[in-house]
Motif scaffolding. Structure first.
Motif, PDB file in Angstrom:
ATOM      1  N   UNK A 145      59.818  74.202-115.863  1.00 13.84           N
ATOM      2  CA  UNK A 145      59.909  75.108-117.010  1.00 13.84           C
ATOM      3  C   UNK A 145      60.469  74.373-118.225  1.00 13.84           C
ATOM      4  N   UNK A 146      60.731  73.064-118.072  1.00 11.75           N
ATOM      5  CA  UNK A 146      61.387  72.294-119.126  1.00 11.75           C
ATOM      6  C   UNK A 146      60.519  72.224-120.382  1.00 11.75           C
ATOM      7  N   UNK A 147      61.143  72.261-121.562  1.00  9.61           N
ATOM      8  CA  UNK A 147      60.382  72.081-122.804  1.00  9.61           C
ATOM      9  C   UNK A 147      59.710  70.712-122.837  1.00  9.61           C
ATOM     10  N   UNK A 148      58.507  70.671-123.401  1.00  6.27           N
ATOM     11  CA  UNK A 148      57.731  69.432-123.503  1.00  6.27           C
ATOM     12  C   UNK A 148      57.425  69.165-124.969  1.00  6.27           C
ATOM     13  N   UNK A 149      57.618  67.915-125.380  1.00  6.36           N
ATOM     14  CA  UNK A 149      57.251  67.483-126.732  1.00  6.36           C
ATOM     15  C   UNK A 149      56.071  66.529-126.611  1.00  6.36           C
ATOM     16  N   UNK A 196      70.350  67.635-118.960  1.00  7.19           N
ATOM     17  CA  UNK A 196      70.421  66.583-117.937  1.00  7.19           C
ATOM     18  C   UNK A 196      69.758  67.044-116.641  1.00  7.19           C
ATOM     19  N   UNK A 197      69.961  68.304-116.274  1.00  6.69           N
ATOM     20  CA  UNK A 197      69.355  68.832-115.046  1.00  6.69           C
ATOM     21  C   UNK A 197      67.833  68.904-115.175  1.00  6.69           C
ATOM     22  N   UNK A 198      67.353  69.345-116.336  1.00  2.93           N
ATOM     23  CA  UNK A 198      65.902  69.426-116.539  1.00  2.93           C
ATOM     24  C   UNK A 198      65.270  68.036-116.507  1.00  2.93           C
ATOM     25  N   UNK A 199      65.939  67.065-117.116  1.00  6.28           N
ATOM     26  CA  UNK A 199      65.430  65.697-117.091  1.00  6.28           C
ATOM     27  C   UNK A 199      65.424  65.137-115.675  1.00  6.28           C
ATOM     28  N   UNK A 200      66.384  65.582-114.843  1.00  9.76           N
ATOM     29  CA  UNK A 200      66.470  65.093-113.464  1.00  9.76           C
ATOM     30  C   UNK A 200      65.424  65.734-112.556  1.00  9.76           C
ATOM     31  N   UNK A 210      58.473  70.188-103.077  1.00 12.25           N
ATOM     32  CA  UNK A 210      57.754  71.428-103.381  1.00 12.25           C
ATOM     33  C   UNK A 210      58.672  72.632-103.568  1.00 12.25           C
ATOM     34  N   UNK A 211      59.978  72.407-103.453  1.00 10.84           N
ATOM     35  CA  UNK A 211      60.937  73.505-103.623  1.00 10.84           C
ATOM     36  C   UNK A 211      61.501  73.473-105.044  1.00 10.84           C
ATOM     37  N   UNK A 212      61.242  74.480-105.869  1.00  7.26           N
ATOM     38  CA  UNK A 212      61.850  74.518-107.207  1.00  7.26           C
ATOM     39  C   UNK A 212      63.363  74.660-107.097  1.00  7.26           C
ATOM     40  N   UNK A 213      64.102  73.910-107.911  1.00  9.46           N
ATOM     41  CA  UNK A 213      65.559  74.013-107.913  1.00  9.46           C
ATOM     42  C   UNK A 213      66.021  74.288-109.339  1.00  9.46           C
ATOM     43  N   UNK A 214      66.851  75.311-109.500  1.00 12.45           N
ATOM     44  CA  UNK A 214      67.380  75.692-110.811  1.00 12.45           C
ATOM     45  C   UNK A 214      68.890  75.555-110.799  1.00 12.45           C
ATOM     46  N   UNK A 235      78.198  67.641-107.407  1.00 14.65           N
ATOM     47  CA  UNK A 235      77.762  68.458-108.545  1.00 14.65           C
ATOM     48  C   UNK A 235      76.306  68.883-108.357  1.00 14.65           C
ATOM     49  N   UNK A 236      75.871  69.747-109.267  1.00 10.62           N
ATOM     50  CA  UNK A 236      74.522  70.286-109.164  1.00 10.62           C
ATOM     51  C   UNK A 236      73.437  69.235-109.291  1.00 10.62           C
ATOM     52  N   UNK A 237      73.716  68.155-110.055  1.00 11.98           N
ATOM     53  CA  UNK A 237      72.715  67.102-110.204  1.00 11.98           C
ATOM     54  C   UNK A 237      72.441  66.416-108.871  1.00 11.98           C
ATOM     55  N   UNK A 238      73.467  66.319-108.015  1.00 12.12           N
ATOM     56  CA  UNK A 238      73.259  65.732-106.692  1.00 12.12           C
ATOM     57  C   UNK A 238      72.327  66.618-105.862  1.00 12.12           C
ATOM     58  N   UNK A 239      72.476  67.938-106.005  1.00 13.05           N
ATOM     59  CA  UNK A 239      71.596  68.866-105.285  1.00 13.05           C
ATOM     60  C   UNK A 239      70.170  68.760-105.823  1.00 13.05           C
ATOM     61  N   UNK A 240      70.040  68.697-107.163  1.00  9.12           N
ATOM     62  CA  UNK A 240      68.713  68.540-107.774  1.00  9.12           C
ATOM     63  C   UNK A 240      68.054  67.269-107.254  1.00  9.12           C
ATOM     64  N   UNK A 241      68.806  66.173-107.240  1.00  8.84           N
ATOM     65  CA  UNK A 241      68.260  64.892-106.779  1.00  8.84           C
ATOM     66  C   UNK A 241      67.833  64.966-105.314  1.00  8.84           C
TER      67      UNK A 241
END
Length: 463
Positions: free
Chosen positions: A164-168, A93-97, A76-80, A62-68
């Motif tokens: 680009x993830x939202x920050x609180x 989940x992807x943004x948190x990862x 240094x490579x941004x992944x979306x 899945x995409x989370x494995x690629x993000x990881x």
């Protein structure tokens, strides 16, 4: 954008791969496409990519494995990620990862171009930084201190700025939440865009929708021309929602939709307008408690607090008070064209022993008053008037205890309320927005209470 910039596209749907590849090529980029995680890892090992786009569902993972994999091996490579429409959980989940951003299917080409633009801007920023060996905490002089808690904040700002993830941002009044938001913006690929702060507690409820989303001419009485809202004003940059806990529930629903859809609809219009923004929110209230009490929507909190940054109170970083105080005195003395006075050892000990309920903002107010009272080039403990300030609280409590026995309860409560408001106004130099924050109420609620209690609304009611 350079024609040599390479983008890896990972998706098992041939038509989506073709659409993305064509769009990227028209942008002057070189797309490399694959349908599996295993081949994606092989391509990442052989090539230097400037961006990776991956679907969440793939035949061998899945995409989370690629993000990881990318965040661990190619930091240094941004992944979306590309998610199914309405799949909020996957996007968060992807943004948190560690994902840079996300796109929802069906893919909007405008959103794709905006995402690619921001990702490549980030890459362009990173390359000269590496060559020049710029230290990581380049904004340390703006967020002062070397205590463990503030060092952790600085490191967190550096990390979240690349996303680009939202920050609180949580923290008590006066801890520097807006400064932290500004530093995240300045350190990000959006630094050339606007930083647009909004005090959610200072906007009348009946005007919120038109202020946030804008309106079309003729949408309501008084709408004599089209007007952009806050989201459009922040396009290409960062929208900072201060005191986000003050948003009414009805507005929270509308805000959630805009964040998910990345588009706004002006009042009086049927047209959706794409917006390219990053949302940073903050409040001195405990959003977790408000969610539990049903006063703040759980789904909105889930989207706003993808990354949470806590600003420490001044009492947790007492060792930084000398540095912060020296910086404040230098700034206060500069307009007066005098050398900043020195704090005596007694004054410094008094400051480091004080609890600072108003944090750095209160420290600044105390030092400004001391600067006016001090004679010569030193500020003594007496000039700070911290003891008198603390004694005043004790005396007030004793006086009120006696007052309680002699007046009706409504009058007693009104006097307590008036004393609290006047004290907050004095601490904030009669800045009503800041005083409302210190009191933990909205700007509108403060104005109503001031009117009811007969407190004048001039800058200084004593004048």
């Amino acid at each position: 954008m350079s024609a040599k910039s390479q983008v890896l596209v990972v998706d098992d749907e041939a038509d989506i791969r073709e659409l993305l590849a064509m769009t990227l090529a028209r942008m002057g980029l070189e797309p490399h496409c694959t349908a599996s995680t295993s081949e994606a890892f092989a391509l990442l090992a052989r090539n230097n990519y400037d961006l990776c786009l991956t679907d969440m569902r793939l035949p061998d993972g899945d995409g989370l494995a690629v993000v990881d994999y990318v965040t661990r091996n190619h930091p240094n490579v941004p992944v979306a990620v590309i998610t199914a429409h309405g799949s909020t959980e996957n996007a968060v989940a992807a943004l948190k990862a560690g994902a840079f951003d996300y796109l929802a299917k069906p893919v909007s080409l405008n959103q794709l171009r905006a995402l690619v633009h921001q990702a490549l801007k980030l890459q362009a920023m990173e390359k000269p930084k590496k060559a020049a060996r710029v230290p990581p905490n380049i904004y340390a002089r703006e967020l002062l201190g070397a205590s463990p808690v503030i060092v952790q904040v600085k490191e967190m700002i550096e990390r979240v700025a690349r996303s680009q993830a939202p920050v609180y941002i949580s923290g008590e009044s006066g801890t520097g939440k807006e400064l932290a938001a500004q530093l995240i913006h300045q350190r990000s690929a959006r630094r050339d865009g606007p930083f647009f702060p909004v005090n959610c507690g200072a906007i009348p409820e009946n005007l919120m929708e038109s202020e946030f989303f804008g309106y079309k001419k003729g949408a309501f009485t008084g709408a004599n021309q089209d007007k952009q809202g806050f989201f459009q004003a922040a396009h290409g940059g960062t929208l900072f929602l201060d005191e986000v806990a003050e948003l009414p529930l009805a507005m929270q629903v509308k805000l959630l939709r805009v964040i998910q859809e990345k588009s706004v609809r002006q009042v009086g219009s049927n047209e959706e307008i794409p917006v390219d923004i990053r949302v940073i929110s903050a409040t001195h209230q405990d959003l977790h408690q408000l969610v539990a009490a049903g006063d703040f929507r759980h789904d909105l909190f889930y989207r706003l607090a993808v990354i949470e940054l806590r600003m420490p109170p001044l009492r947790e970083m007492r060792e930084d008070i000398p540095l912060i105080a020296a910086d404040i005195l230098a700034r206060l003395a500069a307009p007066l064209k005098v050398a900043p006075p020195r704090l005596t050892s007694g004054a410094m000990k008094a400051l480091q022993s004080y609890s600072f309920p108003g944090n750095v903002r209160e420290l600044e107010n105390i030092l400004e008053r001391a600067l006016a009272l001090a004679s010569g080039d030193e500020i003594s403990a007496e000039d700070l008037q911290l003891g008198a300030h603390q004694d005043a609280h004790t005396i007030t409590k004793q006086d009120l205890a006696g007052l309680r026995a002699s007046v009706p309860l409504p009058e007693y409560l009104e006097r307590i309320e008036k004393e609290a408001i006047l004290e907050a106004l004095q601490k904030t130099r009669y800045n009503r927005t800041a005083a409302a924050k210190l009191l933990g109420i909205t700007f509108r609620a403060l104005r109503y209470r001031m009117q009811r209690l007969g407190i004048k609304e001039e800058l200084d009611p004593r004048s």
